[in-house]
Write a protein that holds these residues in place. Structure first.
Motif, PDB file in Angstrom:
ATOM      1  N   LEU A  47      45.362  37.189  32.163  1.00 39.20           N
ATOM      2  CA  LEU A  47      45.360  38.679  31.965  1.00 39.20           C
ATOM      3  C   LEU A  47      45.528  39.190  33.403  1.00 39.20           C
ATOM      4  N   ALA A  48      44.634  38.668  34.226  1.00 33.23           N
ATOM      5  CA  ALA A  48      44.523  39.206  35.869  1.00 33.23           C
ATOM      6  C   ALA A  48      45.985  38.664  36.602  1.00 33.23           C
ATOM      7  N   ALA A  49      46.643  37.658  36.034  1.00 32.96           N
ATOM      8  CA  ALA A  49      47.544  37.309  36.779  1.00 32.96           C
ATOM      9  C   ALA A  49      49.017  38.238  36.838  1.00 32.96           C
ATOM     10  N   SER A  50      49.019  39.134  35.591  1.00 34.77           N
ATOM     11  CA  SER A  50      50.005  40.122  35.647  1.00 34.77           C
ATOM     12  C   SER A  50      49.568  41.087  36.653  1.00 34.77           C
ATOM     13  N   ARG A  51      48.416  41.435  37.119  1.00 37.46           N
ATOM     14  CA  ARG A  51      48.218  42.349  38.314  1.00 37.46           C
ATOM     15  C   ARG A  51      48.171  41.965  39.425  1.00 37.46           C
ATOM     16  N   HIS A  52      47.549  40.681  39.750  1.00 33.65           N
ATOM     17  CA  HIS A  52      47.045  40.281  40.919  1.00 33.65           C
ATOM     18  C   HIS A  52      47.995  39.022  41.406  1.00 33.65           C
ATOM     19  N   GLY A  53      48.832  38.483  40.640  1.00 34.35           N
ATOM     20  CA  GLY A  53      49.754  37.463  41.027  1.00 34.35           C
ATOM     21  C   GLY A  53      49.175  36.236  40.424  1.00 34.35           C
ATOM     22  N   ALA A  54      49.974  35.078  40.540  1.00 33.44           N
ATOM     23  CA  ALA A  54      49.675  33.860  39.839  1.00 33.44           C
ATOM     24  C   ALA A  54      48.512  32.993  40.987  1.00 33.44           C
ATOM     25  N   SER A  55      47.669  32.184  40.181  1.00 29.63           N
ATOM     26  CA  SER A  55      46.594  31.513  40.721  1.00 29.63           C
ATOM     27  C   SER A  55      46.461  30.207  39.873  1.00 29.63           C
ATOM     28  N   HIS A  56      45.688  29.380  40.534  1.00 24.33           N
ATOM     29  CA  HIS A  56      45.623  28.029  40.018  1.00 24.33           C
ATOM     30  C   HIS A  56      44.177  28.057  39.353  1.00 24.33           C
TER      31      HIS A  56
END
Length: 109
Positions: free
Chosen positions: A38-47
């Motif tokens: 859910l946070a990836a849509s706002r803050h970008g991709a992470s691992h």
């Protein structure tokens, strides 16, 4: 009487505590994966989601080892070895999920 002693010994073993907590920690890791998605849509991709999935597999291995330790309690030496393995894997999983959460909080990964 001996049956009661065997049941009591099994319920007092470390494996009987590791098994439910490992299952709960798998749920925590799954929740973390969902929150990261859910946070990836706002803050970008992470691992973080990938690392949390690996930690979930560690907790699954811990749960499986603790289950086998309980299941094979009639073979005392084998049960003790498997219980130690479950304990080590569980502790590694706890350290790993703490590191993943800390690094995620500081947005390092």
């Amino acid at each position: 009487m001996s049956n009661r002693i065997a049941v009591r010994t099994r319920s007092d073993s470390l494996s009987s505590h590791i098994l439910p907590v490992s299952g709960t920690m798998i749920g925590v890791c799954t929740t973390l994966i969902g929150l990261v998605k859910l946070a990836a849509s706002r803050h970008g991709a992470s691992h973080v989601d990938e690392y949390a999935a690996l930690v979930a597999v560690m907790f699954l291995a811990s749960a499986m080892a603790s289950y086998l330790s309980i299941r094979w309690s009639y073979r005392a030496q084998l049960s003790i070895r498997i219980e130690r393995l479950a304990d080590i894997i569980f502790l590694c999983g706890l350290v790993s999920i703490t590191l993943v959460a800390t690094l995620f909080a500081y947005q390092v990964i």
